[in-house]
Motif scaffolding. Sequence first.
Motif, mmCIF file in Angstrom:
data_model
loop_
_atom_site.group_PDB
_atom_site.id
_atom_site.type_symbol
_atom_site.label_atom_id
_atom_site.label_comp_id
_atom_site.label_asym_id
_atom_site.label_seq_id
_atom_site.Cartn_x
_atom_site.Cartn_y
_atom_site.Cartn_z
ATOM 1 N N ALA A 44 0.877 -1.075 -0.048
ATOM 2 C CA ALA A 44 0.024 -0.067 -0.092
ATOM 3 C C ALA A 44 0.831 1.246 0.043
ATOM 4 O O ALA A 44 2.050 1.256 0.695
ATOM 5 C CB ALA A 44 -0.997 -0.167 1.185
ATOM 6 N N THR A 45 0.344 2.332 -0.589
ATOM 7 C CA THR A 45 1.307 3.600 -0.953
ATOM 8 C C THR A 45 1.268 4.348 0.589
ATOM 9 O O THR A 45 0.102 4.490 1.025
ATOM 10 C CB THR A 45 0.650 4.582 -2.023
ATOM 11 N N LEU A 46 2.119 4.956 1.014
ATOM 12 C CA LEU A 46 2.213 5.719 2.081
ATOM 13 C C LEU A 46 1.639 7.048 1.854
ATOM 14 O O LEU A 46 1.882 7.499 0.698
ATOM 15 C CB LEU A 46 3.679 5.736 2.501
ATOM 16 N N PRO A 47 1.107 7.660 3.025
ATOM 17 C CA PRO A 47 0.725 9.141 2.480
ATOM 18 C C PRO A 47 1.901 9.957 2.612
ATOM 19 O O PRO A 47 3.044 9.584 2.845
ATOM 20 C CB PRO A 47 -0.260 9.495 4.162
ATOM 21 N N PRO A 48 1.879 11.306 2.335
ATOM 22 C CA PRO A 48 2.904 11.938 2.312
ATOM 23 C C PRO A 48 3.647 12.017 3.713
ATOM 24 O O PRO A 48 3.244 12.039 4.870
ATOM 25 C CB PRO A 48 2.412 13.496 1.940
ATOM 26 N N LEU A 49 4.947 12.116 3.324
ATOM 27 C CA LEU A 49 5.848 12.386 4.666
ATOM 28 C C LEU A 49 5.562 13.513 5.523
ATOM 29 O O LEU A 49 6.157 14.478 5.053
ATOM 30 C CB LEU A 49 7.490 12.167 4.312
ATOM 31 N N PRO A 50 5.374 13.143 6.884
ATOM 32 C CA PRO A 50 5.224 14.420 7.691
ATOM 33 C C PRO A 50 6.405 15.191 7.928
ATOM 34 O O PRO A 50 7.402 14.539 7.923
ATOM 35 C CB PRO A 50 4.571 13.851 8.966
ATOM 36 N N PRO A 51 6.652 16.469 8.077
ATOM 37 C CA PRO A 51 7.849 17.052 8.271
ATOM 38 C C PRO A 51 8.742 16.511 9.286
ATOM 39 O O PRO A 51 10.028 16.557 9.385
ATOM 40 C CB PRO A 51 7.381 18.671 8.464
ATOM 41 N N GLN A 52 7.919 16.046 10.532
ATOM 42 C CA GLN A 52 8.573 15.663 11.814
ATOM 43 C C GLN A 52 9.639 14.363 11.276
ATOM 44 O O GLN A 52 10.514 14.111 12.235
ATOM 45 C CB GLN A 52 7.506 15.292 12.845
ATOM 46 N N PHE A 53 9.074 13.616 10.481
ATOM 47 C CA PHE A 53 9.811 12.347 9.955
ATOM 48 C C PHE A 53 10.722 12.544 8.987
ATOM 49 O O PHE A 53 11.278 11.581 8.392
ATOM 50 C CB PHE A 53 8.688 11.444 9.600
ATOM 51 N N LYS A 54 11.362 13.889 8.614
ATOM 52 C CA LYS A 54 12.482 13.882 7.697
ATOM 53 C C LYS A 54 13.564 12.893 8.032
ATOM 54 O O LYS A 54 14.361 12.774 7.243
ATOM 55 C CB LYS A 54 12.963 15.385 7.941
ATOM 56 N N SER A 55 14.054 12.726 9.224
ATOM 57 C CA SER A 55 15.106 11.945 9.690
ATOM 58 C C SER A 55 15.071 10.603 9.181
ATOM 59 O O SER A 55 16.169 9.785 8.881
ATOM 60 C CB SER A 55 15.444 12.269 11.152
ATOM 61 N N ILE A 56 13.927 10.014 8.712
ATOM 62 C CA ILE A 56 13.835 8.860 8.327
ATOM 63 C C ILE A 56 13.365 8.547 6.764
ATOM 64 O O ILE A 56 13.210 7.390 6.642
ATOM 65 C CB ILE A 56 12.594 7.885 8.968
ATOM 66 N N GLN A 57 13.312 9.705 6.092
ATOM 67 C CA GLN A 57 13.068 9.566 4.637
ATOM 68 C C GLN A 57 13.999 8.814 3.851
ATOM 69 O O GLN A 57 13.528 8.133 2.749
ATOM 70 C CB GLN A 57 12.899 10.957 4.252
ATOM 71 N N HIS A 58 15.259 9.004 4.159
ATOM 72 C CA HIS A 58 16.248 8.061 3.141
ATOM 73 C C HIS A 58 16.219 6.657 3.610
ATOM 74 O O HIS A 58 16.400 5.753 3.004
ATOM 75 C CB HIS A 58 17.480 8.848 3.636
ATOM 76 N N HIS A 59 15.746 6.158 5.000
ATOM 77 C CA HIS A 59 15.674 4.848 5.262
ATOM 78 C C HIS A 59 14.687 4.356 4.624
ATOM 79 O O HIS A 59 14.478 3.080 4.068
ATOM 80 C CB HIS A 59 15.649 4.815 6.806
ATOM 81 N N LEU A 60 13.300 4.963 4.740
ATOM 82 C CA LEU A 60 12.189 4.572 3.808
ATOM 83 C C LEU A 60 12.404 4.437 2.137
ATOM 84 O O LEU A 60 12.064 3.555 1.675
ATOM 85 C CB LEU A 60 10.892 5.483 3.976
ATOM 86 N N ARG A 61 13.379 5.381 1.805
ATOM 87 C CA ARG A 61 13.711 5.359 0.250
ATOM 88 C C ARG A 61 14.452 4.028 0.151
ATOM 89 O O ARG A 61 14.192 3.350 -0.960
ATOM 90 C CB ARG A 61 14.368 6.546 0.122
ATOM 91 N N THR A 62 15.408 3.599 1.021
ATOM 92 C CA THR A 62 16.295 2.632 1.114
ATOM 93 C C THR A 62 15.393 1.270 0.926
ATOM 94 O O THR A 62 15.558 0.306 0.211
ATOM 95 C CB THR A 62 17.301 2.429 1.836
#
Length: 279
Positions: free
Chosen positions: A5-23
């Motif tokens: 399932a597609t995730l909703p837009p990443l909340p700004p608070q979660f910027k630190s995990i954006q690269h882990h999710l991309r990986t």
Amino acid sequence: MAALATLPPLPPQFKSIQHHLRTAQEHDKRDPVVAYYCRLYAMQTGMKIDSKTPECRKFLSRLMDQLEALKKQLGDNEAITQEIVGSAHLENYALKMFLYADNEDRAGRFHKNMIKSFYTASLLIDVITVFGELTDENVKHRKYARWKATYIHNCLKNGETPQAGPVGIEEDNDVEENEDAGATSLPTQPLQPSSSTYDPSNMPSSGYTGIQIPPGAHAPANTPAEVPHSTGDIRLTPEDFTRAQKYCKYAGSALQYEDVGTAVQNLQKALKLLTTGRE
């Protein structure tokens, strides 16, 4: 593997995990186990950051759905059902990616895939924390890989030639402050197999094992090649036996990749612990 399932837009608070999710997304087909643990790390970290605001709760709920779907798909995989096997799988994968990039760096072959491999290795070492505290060696690998990714990226961006190998890093460098500088412009698509691209299942066993390399020639330091003999009066604790078993599991996981060097390195660690009581 079925689409998640597609995730909703990443909340700004979660910027630190954006690269882990991309990986995680990049590894959905290449290595679903790595993808699963990247999402688990993101989930655990996100819960600590903000689990109360509506947008964060919605995002974490959808991420949890992804994790449950993956766990169901991978239900018969020992790397998911057995923590020690999963830890070994992830650590060996991260180490191979680090050593691929390190070999390219030492050969003076500076390119985007090498930079991305350094940075992704550092992200995967973050992910290893889902199993507990990192070893000192992993902490050093993570700092060095993140610094190298930032340094080489900035050099190429400014039209400068990077210095190959472990030159210029200082122990008190705060690499975390430069994390985004080295990651925002890195390639975001999965690496395609080629002669110059990291492929964990197609790496020669020679060239990335640190066992034959002289001390100090491979940063960070690796396990010593020689293991002291037992004095005969070593008293091992239950924790020592658990750690030795862990190293043997790591060796077994490495052999699944036909990675003799990493297998031997972990067996040496187990032998040293069992014969000296020290790691």
